[in-house]
Design a protein around this motif. Structure first.
Motif, PDB file in Angstrom:
ATOM      1  N   VAL A  73      -9.143   5.291  24.254  1.00  0.00           N
ATOM      2  CA  VAL A  73      -9.488   4.232  23.264  1.00  0.00           C
ATOM      3  C   VAL A  73      -8.605   4.237  21.903  1.00  0.00           C
ATOM      4  O   VAL A  73      -8.320   3.538  21.498  1.00  0.00           O
ATOM      5  CB  VAL A  73     -11.113   4.557  22.746  1.00  0.00           C
ATOM      6  CG1 VAL A  73     -11.461   3.795  21.598  1.00  0.00           C
ATOM      7  CG2 VAL A  73     -11.997   4.290  24.043  1.00  0.00           C
ATOM      8  N   ALA A  74      -8.365   5.372  21.308  1.00  0.00           N
ATOM      9  CA  ALA A  74      -7.360   5.789  20.230  1.00  0.00           C
ATOM     10  C   ALA A  74      -6.137   4.951  20.619  1.00  0.00           C
ATOM     11  O   ALA A  74      -5.594   4.377  19.872  1.00  0.00           O
ATOM     12  CB  ALA A  74      -7.250   7.128  20.035  1.00  0.00           C
ATOM     13  N   PRO A  88      -3.023   0.505  27.263  1.00  0.00           N
ATOM     14  CA  PRO A  88      -2.622   0.487  25.875  1.00  0.00           C
ATOM     15  C   PRO A  88      -1.249   0.216  25.699  1.00  0.00           C
ATOM     16  O   PRO A  88      -0.539  -0.488  24.740  1.00  0.00           O
ATOM     17  CB  PRO A  88      -3.150   1.909  25.359  1.00  0.00           C
ATOM     18  CG  PRO A  88      -4.493   2.136  26.176  1.00  0.00           C
ATOM     19  CD  PRO A  88      -4.047   1.807  27.535  1.00  0.00           C
ATOM     20  N   LEU A 114      -5.797   2.534  22.670  1.00  0.00           N
ATOM     21  CA  LEU A 114      -5.925   1.080  23.114  1.00  0.00           C
ATOM     22  C   LEU A 114      -6.252   0.595  21.335  1.00  0.00           C
ATOM     23  O   LEU A 114      -5.407  -0.508  21.211  1.00  0.00           O
ATOM     24  CB  LEU A 114      -7.257   0.685  23.575  1.00  0.00           C
ATOM     25  CG  LEU A 114      -7.659  -0.582  23.879  1.00  0.00           C
ATOM     26  CD1 LEU A 114      -6.526  -1.144  24.624  1.00  0.00           C
ATOM     27  CD2 LEU A 114      -9.078  -0.576  24.604  1.00  0.00           C
ATOM     28  N   VAL A 115      -6.668   1.086  20.631  1.00  0.00           N
ATOM     29  CA  VAL A 115      -7.172   0.583  19.074  1.00  0.00           C
ATOM     30  C   VAL A 115      -5.561   0.562  18.501  1.00  0.00           C
ATOM     31  O   VAL A 115      -5.276  -0.423  17.692  1.00  0.00           O
ATOM     32  CB  VAL A 115      -7.932   1.577  18.372  1.00  0.00           C
ATOM     33  CG1 VAL A 115      -7.978   1.153  16.730  1.00  0.00           C
ATOM     34  CG2 VAL A 115      -9.469   1.287  19.054  1.00  0.00           C
ATOM     35  N   TRP A 116      -4.840   1.649  18.877  1.00  0.00           N
ATOM     36  CA  TRP A 116      -3.398   1.676  17.925  1.00  0.00           C
ATOM     37  C   TRP A 116      -2.613   0.505  18.447  1.00  0.00           C
ATOM     38  O   TRP A 116      -1.820  -0.120  17.640  1.00  0.00           O
ATOM     39  CB  TRP A 116      -2.731   2.889  18.212  1.00  0.00           C
ATOM     40  CG  TRP A 116      -1.798   3.435  17.175  1.00  0.00           C
ATOM     41  CD1 TRP A 116      -1.224   2.551  16.348  1.00  0.00           C
ATOM     42  CD2 TRP A 116      -0.803   4.560  17.534  1.00  0.00           C
ATOM     43  NE1 TRP A 116      -0.068   3.038  15.787  1.00  0.00           N
ATOM     44  CE2 TRP A 116       0.275   4.156  16.322  1.00  0.00           C
ATOM     45  CE3 TRP A 116      -0.684   5.503  18.090  1.00  0.00           C
ATOM     46  CZ2 TRP A 116       1.197   5.073  16.308  1.00  0.00           C
ATOM     47  CZ3 TRP A 116       0.459   6.510  18.073  1.00  0.00           C
ATOM     48  CH2 TRP A 116       1.198   6.107  17.112  1.00  0.00           C
ATOM     49  N   LEU A 155      -3.519  -2.480  19.767  1.00  0.00           N
ATOM     50  CA  LEU A 155      -4.095  -3.676  19.159  1.00  0.00           C
ATOM     51  C   LEU A 155      -3.938  -3.651  17.743  1.00  0.00           C
ATOM     52  O   LEU A 155      -4.128  -4.780  17.158  1.00  0.00           O
ATOM     53  CB  LEU A 155      -5.479  -4.100  19.682  1.00  0.00           C
ATOM     54  CG  LEU A 155      -5.567  -4.153  21.121  1.00  0.00           C
ATOM     55  CD1 LEU A 155      -7.341  -4.044  21.316  1.00  0.00           C
ATOM     56  CD2 LEU A 155      -4.958  -5.118  21.650  1.00  0.00           C
ATOM     57  N   TRP A 156      -3.491  -2.736  16.926  1.00  0.00           N
ATOM     58  CA  TRP A 156      -3.358  -2.784  15.437  1.00  0.00           C
ATOM     59  C   TRP A 156      -2.306  -3.685  15.154  1.00  0.00           C
ATOM     60  O   TRP A 156      -1.116  -3.936  15.971  1.00  0.00           O
ATOM     61  CB  TRP A 156      -3.334  -1.415  14.884  1.00  0.00           C
ATOM     62  CG  TRP A 156      -3.559  -1.249  13.542  1.00  0.00           C
ATOM     63  CD1 TRP A 156      -2.646  -1.192  12.599  1.00  0.00           C
ATOM     64  CD2 TRP A 156      -4.605  -1.013  12.787  1.00  0.00           C
ATOM     65  NE1 TRP A 156      -3.201  -1.058  11.204  1.00  0.00           N
ATOM     66  CE2 TRP A 156      -4.624  -1.081  11.505  1.00  0.00           C
ATOM     67  CE3 TRP A 156      -5.867  -0.656  13.678  1.00  0.00           C
ATOM     68  CZ2 TRP A 156      -5.684  -0.609  10.520  1.00  0.00           C
ATOM     69  CZ3 TRP A 156      -6.871  -0.617  12.641  1.00  0.00           C
ATOM     70  CH2 TRP A 156      -7.118  -0.514  11.464  1.00  0.00           C
TER      71      TRP A 156
END
Length: 114
Positions: free
Chosen positions: A101-102, A71, A104-106, A108-109
């Motif tokens: 996962v948090a 990430p 990674l999501v951040w 990719l935001w």
């Protein structure tokens, strides 16, 4: 009817990829929770040269580090505005699947510098 079948097919494909990713990450986390050096050395005990064992262990830890910090690497390449905060979140909570996962999501935001 075909649209529903296509949607279910795509959803099944995505869920399968997600399940494989979770399985791989859980295996990597288990590797860290166990005594990693002993486990890896036992796995490669057929190699009788200590230097080769060291290189193999170094390679595995490098690969795990790249996955662990994926990430942060993604955020760096995308020039994310909150890279320092994202790196700290990844560093401190990346060991848990939820924190990773948090992060990674951040990363990719869509929040990038111009």
């Amino acid at each position: 009817m075909n649209d529903t079948i296509n949607l279910l097919s795509k959803l099944t494909y995505k869920l399968t990829i997600f399940a494989i990713l979770v399985l791989v990450l859980d295996s990597l986390l288990l590797l860290f929770w166990l005594d990693a050096a002993t486990l890896i050395t036992a796995m490669f005990s057929f190699v009788y040269y200590p230097f080769v064992n060291f290189i193999i262990i170094l390679f595995i830890f490098g690969a795990v580090a790249v996955v662990y910090f994926a990430p942060s690497i993604i955020a760096k390449t995308r020039k994310h505005r909150n890279l320092p905060a994202l790196f700290v979140l990844n560093l401190l909570t990346g060991w848990s699947l939820l924190g990773w996962v948090a992060s990674l999501v951040w990363s990719l935001w869509r929040d990038t510098r111009n």
